[in-house]
Enzyme design. Sequence first.
Site, PDB file in Angstrom:
ATOM      1  N   ARG A  42       0.853  -1.198   0.000  1.00 34.89           N
ATOM      2  CA  ARG A  42       0.000   0.000   0.000  1.00 34.89           C
ATOM      3  C   ARG A  42       0.882   1.240   0.000  1.00 34.89           C
ATOM      4  NH1 ARG A  42      -5.153  -0.451   3.913  1.00 34.89           N
ATOM      5  NH2 ARG A  42      -6.446   0.045   2.109  1.00 34.89           N
ATOM      6  N   TYR A  97      -2.597  -1.410   7.342  1.00 40.82           N
ATOM      7  CA  TYR A  97      -3.701  -2.295   7.705  1.00 40.82           C
ATOM      8  C   TYR A  97      -3.866  -2.345   9.217  1.00 40.82           C
ATOM      9  CZ  TYR A  97      -3.507  -4.007   2.903  1.00 40.82           C
ATOM     10  OH  TYR A  97      -3.528  -4.091   1.535  1.00 40.82           O
ATOM     11  N   GLN A 130      -0.165   2.180  -6.031  1.00 40.22           N
ATOM     12  CA  GLN A 130      -1.596   2.420  -5.831  1.00 40.22           C
ATOM     13  C   GLN A 130      -2.459   1.910  -6.985  1.00 40.22           C
ATOM     14  OE1 GLN A 130      -2.543   6.547  -5.119  1.00 40.22           O
ATOM     15  NE2 GLN A 130      -4.296   6.021  -3.852  1.00 40.22           N
ATOM     16  N   ASP A 178      -3.160  -1.865  -6.755  1.00 46.02           N
ATOM     17  CA  ASP A 178      -3.710  -2.353  -5.489  1.00 46.02           C
ATOM     18  C   ASP A 178      -5.102  -2.960  -5.674  1.00 46.02           C
ATOM     19  OD1 ASP A 178      -4.445  -2.846  -2.907  1.00 46.02           O
ATOM     20  OD2 ASP A 178      -4.128  -0.805  -2.164  1.00 46.02           O
ATOM     21  N   SER A 182      -7.572  -3.144  -2.550  1.00 46.11           N
ATOM     22  CA  SER A 182      -8.329  -1.925  -2.293  1.00 46.11           C
ATOM     23  C   SER A 182      -9.440  -1.726  -3.313  1.00 46.11           C
ATOM     24  CB  SER A 182      -7.390  -0.710  -2.305  1.00 46.11           C
ATOM     25  OG  SER A 182      -6.530  -0.727  -1.190  1.00 46.11           O
TER      26      SER A 182
END
Length: 382
Positions: A122, A228, A127, A130, A133
């Site tokens: 992360r 997290y 990004q 990911d 997510s």
Amino acid sequence: MKLAVAKEIEMGERRVALIPDTVAKLVKLGLEVWVEAGAGEGAFFSDAAYESAGAKIIADAATLWSGADVVLKVSPPKEHEIHWLREEGALISFLNPLADPALVERLAHRRVTAFAMELIPRTTRAQSMDALSSQRSVAGYKAVLLAAAALPKYFPMLTTAAGTIAPAKVLIIGAGVAGLQAIATARRLGAIVEAYDIRPVAKEEVQSLGAKFIEVKLDEETQAAGGYAKEISDVAKQKAQQVLAEHIKASDVVITTAQVPGKKAPVMVTEEMVSQMKPGSVIVDIAADQGGNCACTEPGKDVVRHGVTILGPINLPATVPVHASQLYAKNILTLLQYLIKDGGLQLNFEDDIIGDTCITHAGEIRNKRIKDALAELTVNAG
């Protein structure tokens, strides 16, 4: 280099690893793309659309798996699919490696270079890759729609000739990607929203979406590497439950999203809390596939306890297959563009994206957390 898009065979899995738009981009890069016949049907992408994008449709699954340099999937492979993978080939997929280290061991034995999409770090640099997510965002959105459909009340405040209807009160437990999307969606539907997360840093994000943040001061670290949530002690869980109890009692809807990678989901809503809720209230437990945040959750089922409807949906992103596939395909495309140089995979394990995500290579398990999980399994078996 041949890339293969496998058809998902997991029950209820309607997503696909690449959509025609991303196939076209990969073909322009000089890559050959094979798509298993019917791979996109669950997400409403036809074989003809893939062919128009430059892909070759392969009818036989074994031929596709064994002939590809890189196989692309959404769900972890089944045993026979691992057998089809050619040795020294590559696999990119969600692999659930921390919860199923035995699967990782089989991939290593097959000498497969495997990339677990849930382990993409992360970071700002990663990004756009990911996938965890992107898919949790879909889950947070759909959870609110399920709650609205099950709740025997309106979500928004309404002023009518027959009187004023008060807005629904929604509590979101866990303000990660899924929780934040749930907050935004519930707010758009007109509910009054409050949220809780063990990580104090989540407060600003929750408030920026117009929700009230429930603060519980815990005397221990609550955030793990990568942002997290970290598993907390039983004492800390009890303290959080005590504070949450009154908020849960006052809520029309509770949506729970709290998960710890590779661990059983923490129980945040006890059966006693459920019994104190108003009849007709709804709980949607996004963490059902990890055991659930609610003590009454039955994974994959809708149950009623003490007059409260508790939904335990499994794999919510697969219920929004068009956009879930679109987002996942973009994650895969970006990762492939990062990995492939001069027609081959360039594996620099000093790079955090490659080093964290590649879990097996050349017959070895490369991830320390997975090695530890396997060692624990061996000890428990003994």
